[in-house]
Design a protein around this motif. Structure first.
Motif, PDB file in Angstrom:
ATOM      1  N   ASN A  32      -2.227   8.221 -34.308  1.00  0.00           N
ATOM      2  CA  ASN A  32      -1.107   8.996 -34.847  1.00  0.00           C
ATOM      3  C   ASN A  32      -1.533  10.422 -35.174  1.00  0.00           C
ATOM      4  O   ASN A  32      -0.780  11.381 -34.949  1.00  0.00           O
TER       5      ASN A  32
ATOM      6  N   THR B  86       4.375  15.270 -40.228  1.00  0.00           N
ATOM      7  CA  THR B  86       3.177  15.084 -41.035  1.00  0.00           C
ATOM      8  C   THR B  86       2.024  14.735 -40.102  1.00  0.00           C
ATOM      9  O   THR B  86       2.194  14.625 -38.892  1.00  0.00           O
TER      10      THR B  86
ATOM     11  N   ASN C 156       3.621   9.136 -34.965  1.00  0.00           N
ATOM     12  CA  ASN C 156       3.476  10.182 -33.951  1.00  0.00           C
ATOM     13  C   ASN C 156       3.083   9.639 -32.585  1.00  0.00           C
ATOM     14  O   ASN C 156       3.503  10.171 -31.553  1.00  0.00           O
TER      15      ASN C 156
ATOM     16  N   ARG D  80      17.355   8.393 -42.869  1.00  0.00           N
ATOM     17  CA  ARG D  80      16.033   8.968 -42.608  1.00  0.00           C
ATOM     18  C   ARG D  80      15.202   7.980 -41.790  1.00  0.00           C
ATOM     19  O   ARG D  80      15.064   6.819 -42.152  1.00  0.00           O
ATOM     20  N   ILE D  81      14.630   8.468 -40.682  1.00  0.00           N
ATOM     21  CA  ILE D  81      13.814   7.638 -39.797  1.00  0.00           C
ATOM     22  C   ILE D  81      12.406   8.219 -39.767  1.00  0.00           C
ATOM     23  O   ILE D  81      12.221   9.413 -39.530  1.00  0.00           O
ATOM     24  N   ILE D  82      11.399   7.356 -40.006  1.00  0.00           N
ATOM     25  CA  ILE D  82      10.001   7.771 -39.978  1.00  0.00           C
ATOM     26  C   ILE D  82       9.359   7.133 -38.749  1.00  0.00           C
ATOM     27  O   ILE D  82       9.278   5.910 -38.646  1.00  0.00           O
TER      28      ILE D  82
ATOM     29  N   GLU E  32      13.138  16.703 -39.305  1.00  0.00           N
ATOM     30  CA  GLU E  32      13.059  17.263 -40.659  1.00  0.00           C
ATOM     31  C   GLU E  32      11.646  17.724 -41.003  1.00  0.00           C
ATOM     32  O   GLU E  32      11.456  18.750 -41.650  1.00  0.00           O
ATOM     33  N   ARG E  33      10.649  16.958 -40.547  1.00  0.00           N
ATOM     34  CA  ARG E  33       9.273  17.276 -40.925  1.00  0.00           C
ATOM     35  C   ARG E  33       8.297  16.541 -40.015  1.00  0.00           C
ATOM     36  O   ARG E  33       8.567  15.436 -39.557  1.00  0.00           O
TER      37      ARG E  33
ATOM     38  N   ASN F 264       3.127  10.959 -39.146  1.00  0.00           N
ATOM     39  CA  ASN F 264       4.496  10.572 -38.808  1.00  0.00           C
ATOM     40  C   ASN F 264       5.374  11.794 -38.551  1.00  0.00           C
ATOM     41  O   ASN F 264       5.070  12.904 -38.997  1.00  0.00           O
ATOM     42  N   THR F 265       6.474  11.534 -37.836  1.00  0.00           N
ATOM     43  CA  THR F 265       7.545  12.523 -37.680  1.00  0.00           C
ATOM     44  C   THR F 265       8.784  11.975 -38.381  1.00  0.00           C
ATOM     45  O   THR F 265       9.154  10.824 -38.171  1.00  0.00           O
ATOM     46  N   ILE F 266       9.387  12.787 -39.225  1.00  0.00           N
ATOM     47  CA  ILE F 266      10.537  12.353 -40.013  1.00  0.00           C
ATOM     48  C   ILE F 266      11.801  12.976 -39.428  1.00  0.00           C
ATOM     49  O   ILE F 266      11.875  14.194 -39.235  1.00  0.00           O
TER      50      ILE F 266
END
Length: 287
Positions: free
Chosen positions: A116, A148, A166, A161-163, A145-146, A151-153
């Motif tokens: 990830n 990290t 990556n 909201r979906i996490i 949204e973001r 993860n991609t949010i």
């Protein structure tokens, strides 16, 4: 639980003696080490946020700013943890050597997390999307949204909201719906075989002329596409700004339907001929 029932008495006594000796020697260092870690974590967080702000001022992509902030924070947090252990008298050099020797085992155990992380780096480098883009990937769709380090949010149109890990996103086909400034709307309208095709096309053109959001370039297309089982199918393909796609789509769908109704142009239902024969009557042979 009495540890003496688990360990032999001699061994338990030896461990107790070593623990007591360590506490006597380093007991005063323990509160300081805790303070170092807590204060260092706070400083690491501030620096991470500072990196994000500096990247933002430099007009860097928000996706890149968030990723750099996360990497900076966790790197500094690791350094703070090592500093706290060093203050307690732990041989950090030996500890790092042990970690290095165990790196392969840790890498295998954390292969998904490392995957990830590597995928997050790839997403930052190649930038298939940015914050605010509407993206389809890994079987889901939403607005980014973001990003990290793991993860991609995303946020769906109905505000879920979906996490997404990556690695799942990077390993799938990514469709960036809003990457380009303009999009084409594709309509298919079926008219009856008895209707006048030229009249139907003229009605469509007049309806499109009333919609100010349609772009002049690229050129709009109105044409006969297919001859279906029950209808002659016209394609209508105007171009609009990406942010006006759905509002224009819904408006045109309603306007063209009303215009067809007003001009007596039929949008036929699917039709099928069914032949019924009285019971016992011979049916015609198939050719």
């Amino acid at each position: 639980m009495d540890l003496s029932t688990i360990l032999p008495v001699a061994e338990f006594s030896e461990w107790s003696t070593l623990a007591l000796a360590w506490l006597v020697k380093n007991g005063l260092r323990l509160p300081v080490a805790i303070i170092i870690f807590l204060l260092g974590r706070w400083v690491a967080k501030l620096i991470g946020e500072g990196v994000s702000r500096i990247a933002g001022r430099g007009h860097a992509d928000q996706l890149l700013a968030n990723f750099l902030s996360g990497v900076t924070y966790y790197t500094l947090l690791t350094a703070v943890g090592i500093a706290a252990l060093a203050h307690l008298g732990v041989n950090v050099t030996s500890l790092i050597a042990v970690f290095g020797a165990a790196g392969l085992a840790v890498g295998l155990a954390l292969k998904d997390s490392l995957s990830n992380f590597a995928s997050g780096v790839m997403l930052v480098v190649f930038r298939p999307f940015k914050v605010g883009d509407y993206v389809l990937g890994a079987g889901v769709a939403g607005t980014v949204e973001r990003l990290t380090i793991f993860n991609t949010i995303m946020v769906t149109p109905d505000n879920q909201r979906i996490i997404i890990p990556n690695s799942m996103l990077m390993g799938d086909v990514i469709t960036n719906v809003t990457a380009n400034p303009i999009r084409r709307i594709d309509f298919t309208f079926g008219i009856a075989y008895d209707d006048d095709i030229d009249k139907a096309k003229d009605v469509v053109w007049k309806t499109l002329a009333k919609e100010s959001r349609i772009l002049d370039d690229p050129e709009t297309v109105v044409a006969v596409h297919t001859l279906g089982d029950s209808s002659v199918n016209l394609v209508v393909r105007p171009w609009v700004k990406t942010e006006e796609y759905w509002s224009t789509y819904w408006a045109l769908m309603e306007a063209i339907k009303k215009a067809f109704d007003a001009e007596g142009i039929t949008i036929p239902f699917p039709q099928r001929d069914v032949h019924l024969y009285p019971q016992g009557e011979a049916q015609p042979a198939k050719q």
